[in-house]
Design a protein around this motif. Sequence first.
Motif, mmCIF file in Angstrom:
data_model
loop_
_atom_site.group_PDB
_atom_site.id
_atom_site.type_symbol
_atom_site.label_atom_id
_atom_site.label_comp_id
_atom_site.label_asym_id
_atom_site.label_seq_id
_atom_site.Cartn_x
_atom_site.Cartn_y
_atom_site.Cartn_z
ATOM 1 N N GLY A 49 8.511 8.105 78.427
ATOM 2 C CA GLY A 49 7.463 7.523 77.587
ATOM 3 C C GLY A 49 7.977 7.201 76.192
ATOM 4 O O GLY A 49 7.679 6.130 75.636
ATOM 5 N N PHE A 50 8.732 8.113 75.592
ATOM 6 C CA PHE A 50 9.306 7.874 74.259
ATOM 7 C C PHE A 50 10.227 6.669 74.269
ATOM 8 O O PHE A 50 10.221 5.835 73.358
ATOM 9 C CB PHE A 50 10.063 9.110 73.779
ATOM 10 N N CYS A 51 11.059 6.597 75.317
ATOM 11 C CA CYS A 51 12.024 5.491 75.398
ATOM 12 C C CYS A 51 11.299 4.135 75.569
ATOM 13 O O CYS A 51 11.734 3.109 75.014
ATOM 14 C CB CYS A 51 12.990 5.723 76.556
ATOM 15 N N ASP A 52 10.192 4.117 76.364
ATOM 16 C CA ASP A 52 9.426 2.878 76.541
ATOM 17 C C ASP A 52 8.866 2.401 75.197
ATOM 18 O O ASP A 52 8.875 1.209 74.891
ATOM 19 C CB ASP A 52 8.284 3.085 77.547
ATOM 20 N N GLU A 53 8.335 3.330 74.408
ATOM 21 C CA GLU A 53 7.785 2.981 73.099
ATOM 22 C C GLU A 53 8.848 2.393 72.182
ATOM 23 O O GLU A 53 8.582 1.511 71.365
ATOM 24 C CB GLU A 53 7.170 4.219 72.435
ATOM 25 N N LEU A 54 10.074 2.921 72.303
ATOM 26 C CA LEU A 54 11.167 2.457 71.440
ATOM 27 C C LEU A 54 11.874 1.237 71.997
ATOM 28 O O LEU A 54 12.730 0.634 71.346
ATOM 29 C CB LEU A 54 12.205 3.583 71.260
ATOM 30 N N GLY A 55 11.567 0.894 73.245
ATOM 31 C CA GLY A 55 12.176 -0.278 73.860
ATOM 32 C C GLY A 55 13.629 -0.076 74.222
ATOM 33 O O GLY A 55 14.439 -1.003 74.142
#
Length: 535
Positions: A524-530
Amino acid sequence: MTEDQKKKLEQKLWNIANELRGKMNADEFRDYCLGFIFYKYLSERLVNACNDILKDEDGSPTYQTLDENDDATKDIIEALKDEVLGGLGYFLKPSELFSNLAKRGAHTEETDNKEQDIKVDDFILGDLQEVLNNIERSTMGTESEDDFDHLFEELDLTSSKLGRDPDARNALIAKIMLHLDSIDFAISDSESDVLGDAYEYLIGQFAAGAGKKAGEFYTPQAVSTVLAKLVTHRKSRLKSVYDPTCGSGSLLLRVAKEVGKDNIGHFYGQEMNRTTFNLARMNMILHGVHYRNFDLKQEDTLENPQHIDERFDAIVANPPFSAQWSAKKIFESDDRFAQYGKLAPSSKADFAFVQHMLYQLDDNGTLAVVLPHGVLFRGAAEGHIRRYLIEERNWLDAVIGLPANIFFGTSIPTCILVFKKCRENPDNVLFIDASQGFDKAKNQNLLKPEHIEDIIAAYDNRLEIDKYAHVAPLSEIADNDYNLNIPRYVDTFEEEAPIDLAAVTQELKQLDKDMAELDKTIQGFCDELGIEAPL
C-alpha cells in the motif's frame, strides 16, 4: 590490623614497586623490591631482639642509636652479636640497619605544591652493597650459613636498568628505601604476619605480570589452599612437609597456615632455578620459619634429589607441566622408579615427579599434586605407571578436576591427584569435577572460598553428588582400563529442555500470517509513492 588496613598496606607496597616497574620486566623488578623488603625485615627483627636485651642496661639505650666508634659501645655490640647470632642466624651493626642507611641516603623536603620531594643527601649504593655482603658474612661458620649463602645475589646495584649512571641509580634506590622505611610492618606483634602476607601479595602481583615465567615461582593462592587442606585433612600436627618443586615456597607456607607453623616439625623443599630458590629462602624467613626448621636445596629434583633419605608426612607440589627430563637408562635401577618397570617418557616428566614423591611419602602421609589432564588418560609408559599405582599399589585416593585458566601462563585445564599409602577407603577412588566452580575475572578464572569449600566438603564426606562427585569402585576403574578421565566417572550432561513441535508449528504459521499482513501494508505504501514494492 584490619582487612582495610592490610589492603592499604598492600597497595602502598605495590606503588613503591612501581617505582621500578617502568625500568625493567616483572621478574627483574620483583627481585629488587622483595630483596629490599627482606633487608628491612632482617634489620627490624634484629633491632627488636637487641632492644629486648638492652632493656636491662642503664638508661636503656636503643640498638639503632649505639655509637660504633665508642670503645665501650663496641664491646656491647660484640656481646649482642654473640647473644643473638645463634637465634637469628645473622647480624647487622647499627650503621648497617635499613632505617639508618635509608635516612642517611635521602631526606624529604616540602615543595611549593606541599608534597614531599626526596632529595639525595649521600651516596649509599656502595655502602648498601657492603651491608648485603656483610649479612651473608655474619653467618659464616654458623648453622645458618647455607640458608643465607648468596641470598642477595640477584640485587645487582650496578645494573644500568636502575639508572643511566651511579647517581641516577643511587637516587632511585634511596627513594625506594625511604618509602619502605616509612611503613610499619608490625614485626613486634607476634600474633601478626603483616609482612609475610604483604610479601605473598607482592609475589602474586609479580606473577600476574610475569606471563609464562610465573609458573616457575608461584602457585595461585586458591590452588595452594586446596592442596594444603587436602594434605592436612584431619591432622593438627605434621612432623614434616615437602615440596620437590617449591618455587617461592608458597605451597609450603600455605600448609603452615592450615595447621600453624609451630605445628610443623620441619619444612623441606628443592628448587632448580637459583633466583626462585633465593626467593623461597627469603619467604620462609619472612614468615617467621626459623632457619633451623627449614631445609631448602637448589638442584634438579629428578636428576639430583637432595632429601632422598627423608620420608614426609605431607607432600605438596605443582611441578612444571609436562616438562622434559633425561629418562636415562640408569634410572631404571633407581629405587624411586625401579618397581614400576617403566620410566615416564623424556618428553613428559609428570609421572616421574609422582614416582619421586611417592618414594619419599611416609606410610601415613598424604600427597597432593597438581598435574595436566593428560596424566589421566595418556597411554604407553604413562598408562602402565597409572595402572601399577592403582592395581598393584592402590595408592590413588582421589582425582579432582580444576577449572581451566586458573594458572598464570597457561590456560589448560588441570587436576589434583591425591595419594595415600595407607588409605581409609581402599575399595574405591573419589572423583570430583570442580571444573565449573569458578568466578570469571578479566584474564583468569578464580577459585573463590565457596568453591574451595565445595571441593573439601566433597572430599571429606566422600559421597555421591549429582554432576559433581562420584565414588568409583576399583572394579569400575579396571573396566575403564585404568583411564581416569573424569567425564567417564562424573556425568555432567545436562538434558536440553523438550521441544513442543506442535507449538513450534503454530508459531511458524502465525509468523507466516503476520508476514502476509506486513507485505500488504508495504504494498500500500509503495502504491501511494508510485514505486515498485520490494516483494
